[in-house]
Design a protein around this motif. Structure first.
Motif, mmCIF file in Angstrom:
data_model
loop_
_atom_site.group_PDB
_atom_site.id
_atom_site.type_symbol
_atom_site.label_atom_id
_atom_site.label_comp_id
_atom_site.label_asym_id
_atom_site.label_seq_id
_atom_site.Cartn_x
_atom_site.Cartn_y
_atom_site.Cartn_z
ATOM 1 N N SER A 48 0.851 -1.180 0.000
ATOM 2 C CA SER A 48 0.000 0.000 0.000
ATOM 3 C C SER A 48 0.899 1.246 0.000
ATOM 4 O O SER A 48 2.036 1.194 0.497
ATOM 5 C CB SER A 48 -0.867 -0.038 1.264
ATOM 6 O OG SER A 48 -1.034 1.234 1.799
ATOM 7 N N ALA A 49 0.403 2.335 -0.514
ATOM 8 C CA ALA A 49 1.198 3.569 -0.580
ATOM 9 C C ALA A 49 1.566 4.066 0.812
ATOM 10 O O ALA A 49 2.528 4.806 0.987
ATOM 11 C CB ALA A 49 0.422 4.642 -1.325
ATOM 12 N N VAL A 50 0.798 3.678 1.825
ATOM 13 C CA VAL A 50 1.062 4.164 3.185
ATOM 14 C C VAL A 50 1.778 3.111 4.035
ATOM 15 O O VAL A 50 1.828 3.228 5.256
ATOM 16 C CB VAL A 50 -0.240 4.617 3.894
ATOM 17 C CG1 VAL A 50 -0.794 5.853 3.241
ATOM 18 C CG2 VAL A 50 -1.267 3.509 3.927
ATOM 19 N N PHE A 51 2.356 2.110 3.378
ATOM 20 C CA PHE A 51 3.105 1.065 4.093
ATOM 21 C C PHE A 51 4.221 1.708 4.912
ATOM 22 O O PHE A 51 4.921 2.604 4.450
ATOM 23 C CB PHE A 51 3.706 0.097 3.061
ATOM 24 C CG PHE A 51 4.638 -0.916 3.656
ATOM 25 C CD1 PHE A 51 4.139 -2.044 4.269
ATOM 26 C CD2 PHE A 51 6.011 -0.735 3.601
ATOM 27 C CE1 PHE A 51 5.002 -2.982 4.815
ATOM 28 C CE2 PHE A 51 6.877 -1.669 4.148
ATOM 29 C CZ PHE A 51 6.366 -2.790 4.755
ATOM 30 N N ARG A 52 4.388 1.248 6.164
ATOM 31 C CA ARG A 52 5.446 1.798 7.033
ATOM 32 C C ARG A 52 6.552 0.767 7.192
ATOM 33 O O ARG A 52 6.348 -0.276 7.793
ATOM 34 C CB ARG A 52 4.869 2.175 8.393
ATOM 35 C CG ARG A 52 3.886 3.331 8.320
ATOM 36 C CD ARG A 52 3.582 3.838 9.711
ATOM 37 N NE ARG A 52 2.755 2.902 10.435
ATOM 38 C CZ ARG A 52 1.503 3.101 10.769
ATOM 39 N NH1 ARG A 52 0.906 4.210 10.425
ATOM 40 N NH2 ARG A 52 0.832 2.202 11.446
ATOM 41 N N CYS A 71 10.595 -2.735 17.323
ATOM 42 C CA CYS A 71 9.757 -1.768 16.590
ATOM 43 C C CYS A 71 8.489 -2.433 16.067
ATOM 44 O O CYS A 71 8.541 -3.540 15.540
ATOM 45 C CB CYS A 71 10.562 -1.187 15.434
ATOM 46 S SG CYS A 71 9.605 -0.066 14.410
ATOM 47 N N ILE A 72 7.363 -1.739 16.222
ATOM 48 C CA ILE A 72 6.090 -2.258 15.700
ATOM 49 C C ILE A 72 5.617 -1.409 14.510
ATOM 50 O O ILE A 72 4.478 -1.508 14.078
ATOM 51 C CB ILE A 72 5.005 -2.298 16.795
ATOM 52 C CG1 ILE A 72 4.883 -0.939 17.485
ATOM 53 C CG2 ILE A 72 5.308 -3.384 17.821
ATOM 54 C CD1 ILE A 72 3.695 -0.807 18.415
ATOM 55 N N PHE A 73 6.478 -0.541 14.013
ATOM 56 C CA PHE A 73 6.227 0.269 12.812
ATOM 57 C C PHE A 73 4.918 1.060 12.931
ATOM 58 O O PHE A 73 4.137 1.128 11.996
ATOM 59 C CB PHE A 73 6.265 -0.616 11.556
ATOM 60 C CG PHE A 73 7.586 -1.299 11.418
ATOM 61 C CD1 PHE A 73 8.655 -0.649 10.852
ATOM 62 C CD2 PHE A 73 7.781 -2.579 11.914
ATOM 63 C CE1 PHE A 73 9.908 -1.248 10.774
ATOM 64 C CE2 PHE A 73 9.018 -3.189 11.843
ATOM 65 C CZ PHE A 73 10.086 -2.528 11.275
ATOM 66 N N CYS A 74 4.721 1.632 14.108
ATOM 67 C CA CYS A 74 3.495 2.398 14.359
ATOM 68 C C CYS A 74 3.588 3.802 13.769
ATOM 69 O O CYS A 74 2.572 4.447 13.523
ATOM 70 C CB CYS A 74 3.242 2.475 15.854
ATOM 71 S SG CYS A 74 4.559 3.318 16.765
ATOM 72 N N LEU A 114 9.330 6.986 8.306
ATOM 73 C CA LEU A 114 9.291 5.585 7.921
ATOM 74 C C LEU A 114 9.161 5.542 6.394
ATOM 75 O O LEU A 114 8.494 6.397 5.804
ATOM 76 C CB LEU A 114 8.137 4.849 8.601
ATOM 77 C CG LEU A 114 8.438 4.462 10.049
ATOM 78 C CD1 LEU A 114 8.244 5.619 10.993
ATOM 79 C CD2 LEU A 114 7.602 3.291 10.490
ATOM 80 N N THR A 115 9.815 4.570 5.782
ATOM 81 C CA THR A 115 9.838 4.496 4.320
ATOM 82 C C THR A 115 9.140 3.224 3.863
ATOM 83 O O THR A 115 8.668 2.441 4.675
ATOM 84 C CB THR A 115 11.290 4.462 3.812
ATOM 85 O OG1 THR A 115 11.861 3.208 4.209
ATOM 86 C CG2 THR A 115 12.117 5.587 4.390
ATOM 87 N N ASP A 116 9.143 3.006 2.541
ATOM 88 C CA ASP A 116 8.521 1.775 2.018
ATOM 89 C C ASP A 116 9.540 0.629 1.920
ATOM 90 O O ASP A 116 9.251 -0.400 1.344
ATOM 91 C CB ASP A 116 7.859 2.044 0.658
ATOM 92 C CG ASP A 116 8.866 2.530 -0.367
ATOM 93 O OD1 ASP A 116 10.052 2.718 -0.010
ATOM 94 O OD2 ASP A 116 8.476 2.724 -1.527
ATOM 95 N N ARG A 117 10.727 0.812 2.505
ATOM 96 C CA ARG A 117 11.746 -0.246 2.453
ATOM 97 C C ARG A 117 11.454 -1.317 3.505
ATOM 98 O O ARG A 117 11.084 -0.990 4.634
ATOM 99 C CB ARG A 117 13.135 0.343 2.704
ATOM 100 C CG ARG A 117 13.577 1.300 1.622
ATOM 101 C CD ARG A 117 14.943 1.855 1.929
ATOM 102 N NE ARG A 117 14.952 2.590 3.182
ATOM 103 C CZ ARG A 117 16.052 3.044 3.772
ATOM 104 N NH1 ARG A 117 17.218 2.828 3.254
ATOM 105 N NH2 ARG A 117 15.991 3.712 4.898
ATOM 106 N N ILE A 118 11.639 -2.563 3.127
ATOM 107 C CA ILE A 118 11.422 -3.665 4.072
ATOM 108 C C ILE A 118 12.712 -3.892 4.856
ATOM 109 O O ILE A 118 13.799 -3.891 4.280
ATOM 110 C CB ILE A 118 11.033 -4.947 3.310
ATOM 111 C CG1 ILE A 118 9.689 -4.738 2.622
ATOM 112 C CG2 ILE A 118 10.979 -6.151 4.240
ATOM 113 C CD1 ILE A 118 9.262 -5.860 1.734
ATOM 114 N N ASP A 136 -0.235 10.399 0.676
ATOM 115 C CA ASP A 136 -1.382 9.481 0.726
ATOM 116 C C ASP A 136 -1.802 9.128 2.153
ATOM 117 O O ASP A 136 -2.680 8.329 2.353
ATOM 118 C CB ASP A 136 -1.017 8.185 -0.025
ATOM 119 C CG ASP A 136 -0.816 8.458 -1.497
ATOM 120 O OD1 ASP A 136 -1.301 9.484 -1.956
ATOM 121 O OD2 ASP A 136 -0.158 7.655 -2.166
ATOM 122 N N LYS A 137 -1.099 9.691 3.141
ATOM 123 C CA LYS A 137 -1.347 9.310 4.524
ATOM 124 C C LYS A 137 -2.738 9.691 4.982
ATOM 125 O O LYS A 137 -3.215 10.734 4.661
ATOM 126 C CB LYS A 137 -0.277 9.967 5.417
ATOM 127 C CG LYS A 137 -0.051 9.233 6.689
ATOM 128 C CD LYS A 137 1.316 9.458 7.274
ATOM 129 C CE LYS A 137 1.589 10.867 7.719
ATOM 130 N NZ LYS A 137 2.719 10.974 8.642
#
Ligand code: SF4
Ligand code: SF4
Length: 176
Positions: free
Chosen positions: A54-58, A119-122, A136-140, A175-176
């Protein structure tokens, strides 16, 4: 006391000959198994294949620099206080004369660690930051075998001075 009306009477009737052979039940089970063999799998071969997010993936954090390449972070500690997982460790330092081109303000983070296992990527660190320093970025976060390798140091988080190496976070923000 009856809690629901979904209870069923257990049947004590004798099994038929074919039921005692269990063959129809086995054939029914195999039919379900084989029907799944021709369906598209739900899993992907990560890391060779990556799902579209998703565009808003953290994902993995980035510590941003300003247009002149100076670190935005002033080591105020607000992100660490906001973090519900206590994943952030900061050690502040004072900018010395001649370091104005490295750090935007008088104080900077000598050490900035994020424990990615906690981290829970909140995204609360991003919300708390008054200096546009952490996003936070879209990098895994890459997989690893050692727990120590999940402690991301400042060197792993801060983006490059060169503009072409910078991480674009504008789409996620929009997109947030
Ligand atoms: S994303 Fe949430 S849990 Fe992860 S470091 Fe930031 S505040 Fe902490
Ligand atoms: S990232 Fe932002 S909130 Fe965290 S210490 Fe640096 S300036 Fe403060």
């Amino acid at each position: 006391m009856q809690l629901t009306n979904r209870s069923k009477q257990v049947s004590n009737k004798e099994m038929t000959f074919s039921e005692r052979m269990y063959l129809p039940a086995i054939a029914g089970g195999l039919r379900v198994t084989f029907s799944h063999m021709f369906k598209k799998g739900a899993t992907v071969q990560y890391p060779e294949q990556v799902r579209e997010h998703s565009a808003v993936f953290r994902g993995q954090h980035v510590l941003k620099r300003d247009a002149e390449g100076r670190e935005n972070c002033t080591a105020c500690g607000l992100c660490a206080v906001a973090c519900p997982a206590e994943a952030i460790t900061i050690v502040a330092g004072e900018r010395q004369k001649g370091e104005e081109h490295l750090y935007r303000e008088e104080k900077y983070a000598v050490q900035y660690d994020i424990n990615m296992l906690r981290c829970i990527f909140c995204g609360l660190c991003e919300e708390a930051c008054p200096k546009d320093a952490i996003y936070l970025t879209d990098r895994i976060v890459p997989s690893n075998y050692e727990r120590e390798d999940f402690i991301f140091r400042k060197e792993d988080l801060v983006e490059t001075v060169a503009l072409e190496g910078r991480i674009d976070i504008t789409k996620r923000q929009k997109d947030k």
